[in-house]
Design an enzyme around this catalytic site. Structure first.
Site, mmCIF file in Angstrom:
data_model
loop_
_atom_site.group_PDB
_atom_site.id
_atom_site.type_symbol
_atom_site.label_atom_id
_atom_site.label_comp_id
_atom_site.label_asym_id
_atom_site.label_seq_id
_atom_site.Cartn_x
_atom_site.Cartn_y
_atom_site.Cartn_z
ATOM 1 N N TYR A 96 0.784 -1.182 -0.069
ATOM 2 C CA TYR A 96 -0.126 -0.033 -0.150
ATOM 3 C C TYR A 96 0.714 1.417 0.186
ATOM 4 O O TYR A 96 0.576 2.196 -0.749
ATOM 5 C CB TYR A 96 -0.964 -0.134 1.135
ATOM 6 N N ASN A 119 -12.513 -0.570 -5.306
ATOM 7 C CA ASN A 119 -12.214 -0.998 -6.287
ATOM 8 C C ASN A 119 -13.442 -1.714 -7.114
ATOM 9 O O ASN A 119 -13.885 -2.748 -6.692
ATOM 10 C CB ASN A 119 -11.027 -1.940 -6.649
ATOM 11 N N CYS A 127 -6.461 -5.226 -7.677
ATOM 12 C CA CYS A 127 -6.160 -4.892 -6.145
ATOM 13 C C CYS A 127 -5.766 -6.126 -5.403
ATOM 14 O O CYS A 127 -5.095 -5.658 -4.402
ATOM 15 C CB CYS A 127 -7.537 -4.222 -5.618
ATOM 16 N N HIS A 128 -5.925 -7.126 -5.850
ATOM 17 C CA HIS A 128 -5.432 -8.165 -5.003
ATOM 18 C C HIS A 128 -3.880 -8.586 -4.847
ATOM 19 O O HIS A 128 -3.483 -9.122 -4.001
ATOM 20 C CB HIS A 128 -5.928 -9.807 -5.623
ATOM 21 N N GLU A 154 -1.373 -16.632 -9.563
ATOM 22 C CA GLU A 154 -0.451 -15.893 -10.569
ATOM 23 C C GLU A 154 0.840 -16.276 -10.278
ATOM 24 O O GLU A 154 1.774 -16.369 -11.170
ATOM 25 C CB GLU A 154 -0.608 -14.437 -10.302
#
Length: 160
Positions: A96, A119, A127-128, A154
């Site tokens: 952040y 979001n 945003c993850h 990912e």
């Protein structure tokens, strides 16, 4: 006149709600359609079909980026945050604080967290990929377990 449509998709993450306004994707949500889209008509338009397909490909590790027309509506600050999220590469994370610094508001990391929470287009606006300074997984509209699944997905496919 704007026409709003939505569809509901069952995915490996659970139920997703997708909302389109004319030919622009406006929302991908985990729990329910935001009240501002309450007048949306249940119809799987070509755009919603395309969005569903791209999300499914992503969840199968076959897609690392999205090519969908999106509209992000929020405050100027939220817009800066959301556009910066789009710059985080697949398989990587940012804190952040790093996002706050990148958008020129170095002490605004809590505000970045609030913008992340608002979001409207989950998964596609990633945003993850934003985590705590100490690498902890904190806050996610779909729940920390889903955030963890997305990050592991990912990580698994980032090198392929």
């Amino acid at each position: 006149m704007a026409e709003l449509f939505y569809c509901t998709e069952q995915t490996a993450l659970g139920k997703l709600f997708l909302v389109a306004e004319n030919d622009i994707l406006r929302a991908v949500c985990f729990e329910e359609i935001p009240s501002k889209f309450a007048c949306a008509i249940a119809r799987k338009t070509p755009l919603l079909q395309q969005a569903s397909q791209q999300i499914e490909e992503y969840l199968q590790g076959k897609r690392k980026s999205f090519s969908l027309p999106i509209a992000l509506q929020g405050t100027d600050f939220q817009q800066k945050v959301w556009h910066e999220l789009l710059n985080i590469p697949y398989g990587e994370t940012r804190s952040y604080k790093q996002i706050a610094e990148k958008i020129g508001c170095p002490k605004g990391y809590r505000a970045v967290g609030m913008a992340n929470n608002k979001n409207p287009i989950a998964i596609i606006v990633p945003c993850h990929r934003v985590i705590g300074q100490n690498k902890n997984l904190v806050g996610y509209a779909g729940g920390i377990d889903i955030k963890e699944k997305l990050l592991k997905l990912e990580e698994k496919y980032a090198k392929s």
